[in-house]
Motif scaffolding. Structure first.
Motif, PDB file in Angstrom:
ATOM      1  N   PRO A 167      -9.048  10.477  -5.414  1.00  0.00           N
ATOM      2  CA  PRO A 167      -8.048  11.426  -4.937  1.00  0.00           C
ATOM      3  C   PRO A 167      -8.388  12.848  -5.393  1.00  0.00           C
ATOM      4  CG  PRO A 167      -7.023   9.525  -6.012  1.00  0.00           C
ATOM      5  CD  PRO A 167      -8.482   9.458  -6.305  1.00  0.00           C
ATOM      6  N   LEU A 201      -5.217   0.749   2.628  1.00  0.00           N
ATOM      7  CA  LEU A 201      -5.521   1.738   1.606  1.00  0.00           C
ATOM      8  C   LEU A 201      -6.983   1.600   1.212  1.00  0.00           C
ATOM      9  CD1 LEU A 201      -3.986   3.821  -0.230  1.00  0.00           C
ATOM     10  CD2 LEU A 201      -3.942   2.009  -1.942  1.00  0.00           C
ATOM     11  N   ASP A 235       0.813  -1.223   0.000  1.00  0.00           N
ATOM     12  CA  ASP A 235       0.000   0.000   0.000  1.00  0.00           C
ATOM     13  C   ASP A 235       0.844   1.269   0.000  1.00  0.00           C
ATOM     14  OD1 ASP A 235      -2.319  -1.424  -0.099  1.00  0.00           O
ATOM     15  OD2 ASP A 235      -2.878  -1.115   2.007  1.00  0.00           O
ATOM     16  N   ASP A 236       2.148   1.140   0.255  1.00  0.00           N
ATOM     17  CA  ASP A 236       3.012   2.316   0.199  1.00  0.00           C
ATOM     18  C   ASP A 236       3.194   2.809  -1.233  1.00  0.00           C
ATOM     19  OD1 ASP A 236       3.494   2.469   2.962  1.00  0.00           O
ATOM     20  OD2 ASP A 236       5.151   1.041   2.835  1.00  0.00           O
ATOM     21  N   ARG A 279       0.702   5.467  -2.538  1.00  0.00           N
ATOM     22  CA  ARG A 279       0.881   6.691  -1.756  1.00  0.00           C
ATOM     23  C   ARG A 279       2.175   7.396  -2.148  1.00  0.00           C
ATOM     24  NH1 ARG A 279      -1.607   3.463   3.283  1.00  0.00           N
ATOM     25  NH2 ARG A 279      -3.665   4.436   3.308  1.00  0.00           N
TER      26      ARG A 279
END
Length: 207
Positions: A203, A198, A149-150, A153
């Motif tokens: 967004p 996430l 999930d990084d 981001r």
């Protein structure tokens, strides 16, 4: 009884492609609020054909975005599967994703404004990039405390620098350099706070 989605006839598929190409051209030229009949005229089809294939403007914008991103990202994602240098593969993947976002800023912003920019649109990119992270962890060239999930981001962090640069600038590459240093293996224990899952969302992209 099995149900299968029939593939489009050749002429119908050509019409869909003409509509998508025309929509992108019209969007670039006149913005994303242009009437749908202007897109139909650009594509050389009737307005009924446009609405039959894309009942909502959101459907058309999302199709334009998906196709534009796929055309830019798929060749890179295929190439990195065969790249022996894992850190270089990760950099190429992130660079491709952010570069595509820079090239398609208008489409991304339009998709975000109408709620069509959800994480599933970019999932085909995030998954291979996450696999590269895992490969780097196994080979000891990426810090072990990163999670899948990084990746989205990290990309959103880089995309978030766009408004601070002049149009057409590649100043975001400096921050990609910093992030590549940040994912290097640690000398000591991790100091990261625990990751959170996430969630799928739209967004707020202001480019």
């Amino acid at each position: 009884m099995s149900t299968q989605i029939r593939p489009l006839r050749a002429d119908a598929a050509r019409n869909v492609q003409r509509i998508i190409d025309a929509a992108h051209a019209v969007f670039v030229r006149g913005g994303y609020d242009v009437p749908m009949d202007e897109i139909a005229a650009e594509a050389g089809v009737g307005i009924a054909t446009v609405y039959r294939r894309f009942p909502r403007r959101e459907d058309l914008v999302k199709s334009v975005l998906e196709q534009r991103l796929s055309a830019r990202l798929n060749p890179v994602l295929e190439a990195i599967r065969h790249e022996p240098d894992t850190r270089r593969a990760i950099r190429l993947a992130l660079e491709a994703g952010v570069s595509a976002a820079a090239e398609e800023r208008g489409t991304l912003a339009a998709a975000s404004n109408i709620g069509a920019m959800t994480l599933d649109v970019a999932q085909r990119f995030f998954e291979p990039a996450s696999q590269m992270i895992e490969r780097g962890q196994l080979s000891g060239v990426v810090r072990a405390d990163l999670v899948a999930d990084d990746v989205p981001r990290i990309v959103l962090m880089l995309v978030g620098t766009f408004p601070s640069f002049e149009p057409g600038s590649d100043g975001w590459r400096r921050y990609l350099d910093l992030l590549m240093d940040a994912i290097a293996p640690l000398d000591g224990p991790s100091r990261l706070t625990p990751p959170q899952s996430l969630k799928n969302h739209t967004p707020p992209i202001d480019l």
